[in-house]
Write a protein that holds these residues in place. Structure first.
Motif, mmCIF file in Angstrom:
data_model
loop_
_atom_site.group_PDB
_atom_site.id
_atom_site.type_symbol
_atom_site.label_atom_id
_atom_site.label_comp_id
_atom_site.label_asym_id
_atom_site.label_seq_id
_atom_site.Cartn_x
_atom_site.Cartn_y
_atom_site.Cartn_z
ATOM 1 N N LEU A 73 8.801 0.847 -58.703
ATOM 2 C CA LEU A 73 8.981 2.188 -59.257
ATOM 3 C C LEU A 73 8.184 2.328 -60.549
ATOM 4 C CD1 LEU A 73 10.235 4.964 -59.188
ATOM 5 C CD2 LEU A 73 12.286 4.022 -60.218
ATOM 6 N N ALA A 74 8.126 1.274 -61.348
ATOM 7 C CA ALA A 74 7.346 1.312 -62.587
ATOM 8 C C ALA A 74 5.867 1.564 -62.292
ATOM 9 C CB ALA A 74 7.527 0.009 -63.362
ATOM 10 N N ASP A 75 5.357 0.969 -61.218
ATOM 11 C CA ASP A 75 3.964 1.210 -60.829
ATOM 12 C C ASP A 75 3.747 2.679 -60.498
ATOM 13 O OD1 ASP A 75 3.274 -1.522 -61.018
ATOM 14 O OD2 ASP A 75 3.883 -1.877 -58.927
ATOM 15 N N VAL A 76 4.652 3.230 -59.711
ATOM 16 C CA VAL A 76 4.532 4.632 -59.311
ATOM 17 C C VAL A 76 4.555 5.528 -60.549
ATOM 18 C CG1 VAL A 76 5.614 6.515 -58.018
ATOM 19 C CG2 VAL A 76 5.516 4.211 -57.031
ATOM 20 N N GLU A 77 5.463 5.264 -61.471
ATOM 21 C CA GLU A 77 5.540 6.067 -62.698
ATOM 22 C C GLU A 77 4.257 5.948 -63.509
ATOM 23 O OE1 GLU A 77 9.170 4.314 -64.206
ATOM 24 O OE2 GLU A 77 10.281 6.137 -63.718
ATOM 25 N N GLN A 78 3.682 4.764 -63.555
ATOM 26 C CA GLN A 78 2.440 4.564 -64.297
ATOM 27 C C GLN A 78 1.282 5.319 -63.632
ATOM 28 O OE1 GLN A 78 1.104 0.505 -64.533
ATOM 29 N NE2 GLN A 78 -0.331 0.941 -66.182
ATOM 30 N N TRP A 79 1.182 5.237 -62.307
ATOM 31 C CA TRP A 79 0.105 5.928 -61.603
ATOM 32 C C TRP A 79 0.202 7.435 -61.748
ATOM 33 C CZ3 TRP A 79 1.550 3.338 -56.351
ATOM 34 C CH2 TRP A 79 1.231 1.980 -56.382
ATOM 35 N N MET A 80 1.432 7.937 -61.636
ATOM 36 C CA MET A 80 1.609 9.378 -61.496
ATOM 37 C C MET A 80 1.815 10.109 -62.819
ATOM 38 S SD MET A 80 0.986 9.424 -58.405
ATOM 39 C CE MET A 80 1.082 11.192 -58.242
ATOM 40 N N GLY A 81 2.261 9.412 -63.850
ATOM 41 C CA GLY A 81 2.463 10.049 -65.156
ATOM 42 C C GLY A 81 3.382 11.251 -65.052
ATOM 43 N N GLU A 82 2.906 12.371 -65.553
ATOM 44 C CA GLU A 82 3.743 13.574 -65.578
ATOM 45 C C GLU A 82 4.006 14.160 -64.192
ATOM 46 O OE1 GLU A 82 0.426 17.026 -66.483
ATOM 47 O OE2 GLU A 82 1.395 16.041 -68.170
ATOM 48 N N ASP A 83 3.292 13.698 -63.185
ATOM 49 C CA ASP A 83 3.514 14.182 -61.813
ATOM 50 C C ASP A 83 4.561 13.373 -61.061
ATOM 51 O OD1 ASP A 83 1.703 16.305 -61.910
ATOM 52 O OD2 ASP A 83 0.012 15.005 -61.374
ATOM 53 N N THR A 84 5.156 12.368 -61.712
ATOM 54 C CA THR A 84 6.138 11.517 -61.040
ATOM 55 C C THR A 84 7.291 12.328 -60.471
ATOM 56 O OG1 THR A 84 5.587 9.640 -62.453
ATOM 57 C CG2 THR A 84 7.707 9.551 -61.308
ATOM 58 N N GLU A 85 7.835 13.238 -61.260
ATOM 59 C CA GLU A 85 8.994 14.014 -60.798
ATOM 60 C C GLU A 85 8.649 14.859 -59.583
ATOM 61 O OE1 GLU A 85 12.150 17.305 -62.510
ATOM 62 O OE2 GLU A 85 11.106 16.008 -63.924
ATOM 63 N N ARG A 86 7.485 15.467 -59.576
ATOM 64 C CA ARG A 86 7.084 16.292 -58.438
ATOM 65 C C ARG A 86 6.859 15.435 -57.194
ATOM 66 N NH1 ARG A 86 2.391 19.883 -59.936
ATOM 67 N NH2 ARG A 86 3.042 21.057 -58.117
ATOM 68 N N LEU A 87 6.294 14.237 -57.387
ATOM 69 C CA LEU A 87 6.109 13.318 -56.266
ATOM 70 C C LEU A 87 7.461 12.924 -55.681
ATOM 71 C CD1 LEU A 87 4.311 11.261 -54.596
ATOM 72 C CD2 LEU A 87 5.060 9.610 -56.318
ATOM 73 N N VAL A 88 8.368 12.498 -56.540
ATOM 74 C CA VAL A 88 9.688 12.069 -56.082
ATOM 75 C C VAL A 88 10.402 13.220 -55.372
ATOM 76 C CG1 VAL A 88 11.961 11.297 -56.875
ATOM 77 C CG2 VAL A 88 9.894 10.218 -57.768
ATOM 78 N N PHE A 89 10.270 14.427 -55.891
ATOM 79 C CA PHE A 89 10.866 15.593 -55.240
ATOM 80 C C PHE A 89 10.327 15.741 -53.816
ATOM 81 C CE2 PHE A 89 10.162 19.979 -53.926
ATOM 82 C CZ PHE A 89 11.460 20.415 -53.814
ATOM 83 N N ALA A 90 9.019 15.696 -53.665
ATOM 84 C CA ALA A 90 8.405 15.887 -52.342
ATOM 85 C C ALA A 90 8.866 14.815 -51.356
ATOM 86 C CB ALA A 90 6.876 15.872 -52.465
ATOM 87 N N LEU A 91 8.884 13.562 -51.799
ATOM 88 C CA LEU A 91 9.257 12.472 -50.896
ATOM 89 C C LEU A 91 10.736 12.531 -50.529
ATOM 90 C CD1 LEU A 91 7.151 9.534 -52.397
ATOM 91 C CD2 LEU A 91 6.507 11.248 -50.679
ATOM 92 N N HIS A 92 11.579 12.864 -51.486
ATOM 93 C CA HIS A 92 13.006 12.998 -51.191
ATOM 94 C C HIS A 92 13.276 14.206 -50.282
ATOM 95 C CE1 HIS A 92 13.760 9.984 -54.277
ATOM 96 N NE2 HIS A 92 14.993 9.922 -53.815
ATOM 97 N N ALA A 93 12.555 15.289 -50.502
ATOM 98 C CA ALA A 93 12.736 16.472 -49.648
ATOM 99 C C ALA A 93 12.456 16.118 -48.195
ATOM 100 C CB ALA A 93 11.833 17.608 -50.120
ATOM 101 N N ALA A 94 11.372 15.381 -47.967
ATOM 102 C CA ALA A 94 11.034 14.973 -46.596
ATOM 103 C C ALA A 94 12.136 14.095 -46.018
ATOM 104 C CB ALA A 94 9.695 14.235 -46.588
ATOM 105 N N TYR A 95 12.621 13.166 -46.796
ATOM 106 C CA TYR A 95 13.657 12.232 -46.337
ATOM 107 C C TYR A 95 14.935 12.972 -45.942
ATOM 108 C CZ TYR A 95 17.000 8.337 -46.587
ATOM 109 O OH TYR A 95 17.983 7.412 -46.311
ATOM 110 N N TYR A 96 15.391 13.861 -46.808
ATOM 111 C CA TYR A 96 16.665 14.530 -46.540
ATOM 112 C C TYR A 96 16.565 15.627 -45.477
ATOM 113 C CZ TYR A 96 18.938 11.787 -50.059
ATOM 114 O OH TYR A 96 19.461 10.734 -50.754
ATOM 115 N N MET A 97 15.364 15.929 -45.011
ATOM 116 C CA MET A 97 15.237 16.836 -43.869
ATOM 117 C C MET A 97 15.483 16.105 -42.556
ATOM 118 S SD MET A 97 12.255 19.617 -44.631
ATOM 119 C CE MET A 97 10.918 18.466 -44.649
ATOM 120 N N SER A 98 15.532 14.802 -42.602
ATOM 121 C CA SER A 98 15.742 14.017 -41.387
ATOM 122 C C SER A 98 17.144 14.239 -40.823
ATOM 123 C CB SER A 98 15.555 12.534 -41.688
ATOM 124 O OG SER A 98 16.070 11.756 -40.640
ATOM 125 N N LYS A 99 17.195 14.494 -39.550
ATOM 126 C CA LYS A 99 18.477 14.670 -38.859
ATOM 127 C C LYS A 99 19.332 13.409 -38.972
ATOM 128 C CE LYS A 99 20.148 16.341 -34.415
ATOM 129 N NZ LYS A 99 19.747 16.785 -33.081
#
Length: 144
Positions: A73-99
């Protein structure tokens, strides 16, 4: 009518995204891991079609992850900087759409619930009315 946006993510980038999703959503005793429900596939594409501004963020992370042997997770935060929250939102949105995920959570989905069938707790809760009570009475005097 809105034009359908095409998601064009190559397989290597998508595999990188899948690795990041499994870091963020590794699964539990109750919930499956992200890749087990193919959240990096069509579900992610649905998220990215709904908000095309997220695609460059997800793509950038996937490309970086595809070039890295170990991901945290630290790597992801370092790569994404201020876009981390938007990335996490997108990935979680996809996950929770799963039946499968919704079934694991016993979430029935959105449905019609007539107010006449609501319990008292569903109609009013202290948390719901607290801001109104704290604000105090407000009104507009009627003209004479």
């Amino acid at each position: 009518m809105c034009e359908e946006v095409e998601v064009t993510m190559d397989d290597v980038t998508r595999q990188g995204v899948a690795r990041v999703m499994d870091v963020l959503l590794p699964g539990t005793e109750v919930l499956p891991r992200a890749t087990a429900v193919d959240a990096q596939g069509e579900l992610l594409d649905r998220v990215l079609r709904a908000d095309p501004k997220l695609e460059p963020i997800v793509r950038r992370c996937g490309e970086q992850a595809a070039q890295t042997s170990e991901i945290s997770l630290a790597d992801v935060e370092q790569w994404m900087g201020e876009d981390t929250e938007r990335l996490v939102f997108a990935l979680h949105a996809a996950y929770y759409m799963s039946k499968d995920v919704r079934q694991a959570l016993n979430y029935p989905g959105q449905g019609r619930v007539p107010v006449a069938e609501a319990t008292p707790d569903q109609l009013v809760s202290p948390e719901l009315i607290a801001p109104v009570i704290e604000r105090g009475p407000i009104y507009v005097p009627t003209p004479e």
